[in-house]
Design a protein around this motif. Sequence first.
Motif, mmCIF file in Angstrom:
data_model
loop_
_atom_site.group_PDB
_atom_site.id
_atom_site.type_symbol
_atom_site.label_atom_id
_atom_site.label_comp_id
_atom_site.label_asym_id
_atom_site.label_seq_id
_atom_site.Cartn_x
_atom_site.Cartn_y
_atom_site.Cartn_z
ATOM 1 N N TYR A 197 0.851 -1.196 0.000
ATOM 2 C CA TYR A 197 0.000 0.000 0.000
ATOM 3 C C TYR A 197 0.889 1.250 0.000
ATOM 4 N N TRP A 256 6.690 -5.810 8.147
ATOM 5 C CA TRP A 256 5.838 -4.884 8.889
ATOM 6 C C TRP A 256 5.801 -5.208 10.374
ATOM 7 N N PHE A 261 1.921 0.106 8.206
ATOM 8 C CA PHE A 261 0.613 0.103 7.533
ATOM 9 C C PHE A 261 0.766 0.055 6.004
ATOM 10 N N ALA A 262 1.871 0.534 5.470
ATOM 11 C CA ALA A 262 2.116 0.439 4.019
ATOM 12 C C ALA A 262 2.554 -0.963 3.622
ATOM 13 N N TRP A 270 2.167 8.687 2.107
ATOM 14 C CA TRP A 270 1.887 10.131 2.195
ATOM 15 C C TRP A 270 1.711 10.569 3.653
ATOM 16 N N ALA A 271 1.367 9.639 4.502
ATOM 17 C CA ALA A 271 1.179 9.986 5.916
ATOM 18 C C ALA A 271 2.477 10.367 6.609
ATOM 19 N N ILE A 304 3.657 4.104 10.360
ATOM 20 C CA ILE A 304 3.192 4.443 9.000
ATOM 21 C C ILE A 304 3.742 3.437 7.986
ATOM 22 N N GLU A 324 0.467 4.125 -1.131
ATOM 23 C CA GLU A 324 -0.213 5.407 -0.956
ATOM 24 C C GLU A 324 -0.227 5.853 0.510
ATOM 25 N N ILE A 325 -0.072 4.923 1.441
ATOM 26 C CA ILE A 325 -0.058 5.279 2.863
ATOM 27 C C ILE A 325 1.194 6.080 3.217
#
Length: 680
Positions: free
Chosen positions: A5, A658, A73-74, A10-11, A70, A7-8
């Motif tokens: 993921y 992760w 989560f990606a 960006w956090a 973060i 796009e995560i």
Amino acid sequence: MKFIYPEILWALFALSIPILVHLFNFRKFKKVAFPNVDFLKEVKQETQSKSRIKHLLILFSRLLAMAAIILAFAQPYFPVSDSNASVGEKVVSIYLDNSFSMEAENEDGRLLDLAKNKALEIVEYYRPSDRFQLITNDFEGRHQRLINKEEVTEMIEEVEVTPRVVNISEAHLRQRDVLDNSGLDNKAIYLLSDLQKNTHDLQNLATDSSTAVRFVPTVASSPANLFIDSVWFRTPVRSVNQPEELQVRIRNNGEDALQNIPLKLSINGTQKSLGSFSVDGRSYVDTTVFFSHNAPGFKKATLSITDHPVVFDNTFYLSYSVAEQINILELRGNSPTDAFSKIFEDDGFFSFRSASSTNIDYSDFSSSNLIIVNELSSISSGLASELVKHMNLGGSVWVIPAAETDVSSYNQMLSKAELPPLRDKVRAESKVSDINLEHPLFQGVFESIPRNIDLPVVTAYYPAARNSQSGEIQLLGLQNGTSLLSEFQVGEGKMYLGGASLSPEESNLIQHAIFVAAAVRIAEFSQAQSQLYYVIGEQDVVSLRNLPTSNETTFHLVDSVSGIDFLPAHRKISGKTELFLHGQVGNAGNFDLVLAEERVASLAFNYSRRESNTESFASTEVQSQIDQLGLINTAVIDSGLESIQKFVGELDEGKKIWYGLIIFALICLAIEILLIKFWK
């Protein structure tokens, strides 16, 4: 490293928040009430640098904790194959090799059982929402669709061995067809087999980046296997009370030589011969089984040896018939010799009929094994067509020219048979100087030939034009190189072409024993010869000739041992009967072909010997071929049953990190708490 993921990520900009909080928090001043100057001095003594270090450490630990969370989560991972980890519904195709070679064993058990367990472990790794396809060597219709996890589990447990042999490229192509039509992007192919060299044609695989291909080997501990490879008779003629020599080729794939292994032959359920053989390691031996037939009729023979654990190729089946009579039809000219009637009429094994050239009944041709065209002055176009038709259907024709022959009419027939023409008669004396003793026609006829043997002499003959493409086999040759008797293959039958008449004025051929021997052997060789055996999965059409006619139009193919009885489709074409099996014969054995409750033929079916060579690739060899051939997104999973899900997961989703990031984040938060609580 890649992210499932991304796009995560960006956090990560959110890391600026604690930085701002700390910066503003540092600018706040703390008011301290003090009663006298002495307390003010103590406050000034506290160094500002110590406080600044503490706050920076707290800030740093918070930033690391947030960044780790973060990143977790990606879902970062390290890819171990050419494909990227994917999310969402997946479609998985599993090829499970269930050929006979999978009956071999290793230290963990039978290969097929081990492969089935690995297939179940692979299925267990995926989610219930994923879609599956199972394909085996049987290529069944139910294997050409996508099913759910529960259904594929049941189908895997039902898989048993099959005689069908397929190349790995064939199975892979069918898998790709189903996956490409699934409409899903996340595609994976698993190939579970013993990596047998005979069937693993990796050079024919077509791979791409959209579909992951995984080889999952289950290899036997030893490739050793002893098996009956093939059988054949030394001569094509089967006769009553005549010695038979059955040649048997036996192969040994093992390293060790084998000595005095029993070989048993049974015919129609009765043991006919028991012999033995020895064979070196990684070699083969041709051994001979001697026996004889005491009665005519259909014969169902079985050859057997003993070898474990691969047993499907220990038995070899063959079927044939021993003729009760051979039908001979003579078409005689105006003044032929009666030599043939003297040879055949008194022998009950031959049914001899003679017809004048002016009274020929073409309907008699189909029931005749051998037609002798005995000194006809000319051959009509109608007779020529019927003779060629008879040969195309498997019959034999012996052509003997007359003293006065219309050569052009003979050449018309030879042209229709696509054979070289005769030339005009040559009047010159010549003697037979060459007898083809290597040809089956004369094998075993003469124990020895003396140097001064009296051979036939001709004073006139018809030389034939030579053509290297005609397939001529010279049986008797004259001193000048001209052929006196030649054999040609015409369709499924044979033509024997004489080069001289039998007239006493032109030859003394009929006065010699060699003529009698040739006549008897040509008649014997005219028996209808069917295949000794067929290979299951490779030959689906059986062509037979001279089957009796009946009002009953349904054939039954019956295995009296197992009780199997099915109805093959058939058609009549050009005097032959073709049976279409459509894969209905699944077990090796001897079968009776029955029409109107009468046995009209006997057929033998054997398993393909492709699976008998159990030599396999090593996993490293397969991986090396994958690299050399440039097969993208393709790998080998060489692991035990207990760790296969781990390897599948790593290949499918990479090595995930992760959980390590979560642990790191917790450590950073713990450090922050300790700094706040204990650093005063």
